[in-house]
Design a protein around this motif. Structure first.
Motif, PDB file in Angstrom:
ATOM      1  N   SER A 100       4.499   5.145   2.449  1.00 42.26           N
ATOM      2  CA  SER A 100       4.803   6.555   2.740  1.00 42.26           C
ATOM      3  C   SER A 100       4.953   6.792   4.235  1.00 42.26           C
ATOM      4  N   TYR A 143       2.002  14.494   0.538  1.00 39.29           N
ATOM      5  CA  TYR A 143       1.104  14.868   1.638  1.00 39.29           C
ATOM      6  C   TYR A 143       1.440  14.110   2.916  1.00 39.29           C
ATOM      7  N   LEU A 144       1.686  12.809   2.813  1.00 34.33           N
ATOM      8  CA  LEU A 144       1.968  12.023   4.019  1.00 34.33           C
ATOM      9  C   LEU A 144       3.343  12.331   4.593  1.00 34.33           C
ATOM     10  N   THR A 159      -0.188  11.529  -2.617  1.00 31.77           N
ATOM     11  CA  THR A 159      -0.028  10.737  -1.390  1.00 31.77           C
ATOM     12  C   THR A 159       1.351  10.870  -0.776  1.00 31.77           C
ATOM     13  N   GLU A 160       2.393  10.676  -1.572  1.00 37.77           N
ATOM     14  CA  GLU A 160       3.747  10.698  -1.027  1.00 37.77           C
ATOM     15  C   GLU A 160       4.074  12.046  -0.391  1.00 37.77           C
ATOM     16  N   VAL A 197       0.114   4.167   0.988  1.00 38.92           N
ATOM     17  CA  VAL A 197      -0.038   4.870   2.271  1.00 38.92           C
ATOM     18  C   VAL A 197       0.891   4.270   3.312  1.00 38.92           C
ATOM     19  N   ARG A 239      -7.134  19.914  -3.269  1.00 38.62           N
ATOM     20  CA  ARG A 239      -7.743  19.413  -2.028  1.00 38.62           C
ATOM     21  C   ARG A 239      -8.125  20.559  -1.112  1.00 38.62           C
ATOM     22  N   SER A 249       0.840  -1.190   0.000  1.00 39.70           N
ATOM     23  CA  SER A 249       0.000   0.000   0.000  1.00 39.70           C
ATOM     24  C   SER A 249       0.877   1.243   0.000  1.00 39.70           C
TER      25      SER A 249
END
Length: 282
Positions: A111, A224-225, A221-222, A108, A241, A106
């Motif tokens: 990351s 932001y996390l 994703t990368e 997420v 966003r 995953s």
């Protein structure tokens, strides 16, 4: 009956792609707010707002930088890796399976794992500081450029195995007699790579470039996390966003930014297609 087979996919494309796209373009010319229905027509005010916003241009610059660095690496490195694992040596099957693990994890989870490793008190900084190599931790997650490059490493680390498999399929379709003929003509490994391998996988290279370009321009994703809600680096999708927030957002401005992202991506794809055609003519 044949018309039914055509009607079903066409209906799906119209319902899930064409209609939402047209609705987004229409919304970009209104002052629509979350949970309040369609707003009034404001012409190009939303586009004027985002074009005058320095945060938007910073997000565009970050996304473009991401694509410019990651796409060439993602096109070339998986091909080299595929050539390596294509060799028939004992245990190569196990290596292929182990190397493919990042691609099935995953994003997420990956990351978050990298976030834990790269934070100021994480294992990497602790190792560098405790060993005396550095006097202070490296701000991987609080510096704009370091955060972007860290996110690029995650993208490459997870994407290499996936595209390696695509290249393996393309390499399997190259006739081995072409390599034999090139070797008979005295071509070395490097010459065979450029005269046989590259032309044989050119279509796959173009496909990988297109997929990576789309993925990089909408990267979220990368970055932001790694950076969190107050990330020092923002991308176009993170900008979207913020304006799509159901409480404080502005759907009209978010839709305008989405349309800009679409044409930016389209421009990149058209440019890559033109470059690919020029390469085929050479």
């Amino acid at each position: 009956m044949p018309l039914l087979w055509v009607a079903l996919p066409v209906t799906a494309i119209v319902a899930f792609y064409i209609v939402p796209f047209v609705y987004t373009v229409f919304t970009s010319f209104t002052d629509t707010l979350p949970l309040q229905g369609i707003g009034s027509f404001v012409a190009f005010d939303n586009y004027r707002t985002i074009f005058e916003d320095p945060e938007f241009w910073e997000a565009v610059a970050n996304s473009l930088l991401y694509a410019v660095i990651v796409v060439p690496l993602m096109v070339v490195l998986p091909l080299l890796l595929a050539l390596l694992v294509k060799q028939y040596v004992p245990g190569i099957g196990i290596f292929r399976s182990l190397y493919y693990i990042p691609a099935i994890c995953s994003l997420v989870v990956v990351s978050l794992a990298w976030t834990s490793m790269l934070q100021a008190q994480g294992p990497l900084n602790n190792l560098l500081v405790n060993s005396g190599i550095l006097n202070s931790p490296i701000p991987f997650l609080s510096n704009r450029w370091l955060l972007l490059f860290s996110a690029m490493i995650i993208t490459l680390w997870q994407g290499l195995p996936y595209y390696m498999v695509l290249y393996l399929a393309a390499l399997a379709n190259i006739d081995s007699s072409l390599y034999e003929a090139a070797q008979v003509d005295g071509a070395g490994p490097i010459r065979r790579f450029f005269s046989v391998t590259i032309p044989g996988v050119r279509i796959m290279m173009y496909l990988v470039g297109v997929l990576c370009t789309i993925g990089c321009l909408k990267i979220f994703t990368e970055v932001y996390l790694l950076g969190g809600a107050n990330s020092p680096a923002t991308t176009i999708t993170m900008y979207l966003r913020d304006y799509s927030d159901v409480t404080y957002g502005n759907i009209g401005i978010g839709a305008a930014a989405s349309v800009v992202l679409f044409f930016l991506t389209l421009g990149f794809l058209l440019a890559s297609r033109k470059l690919n055609k020029k390469a085929e003519e050479v």
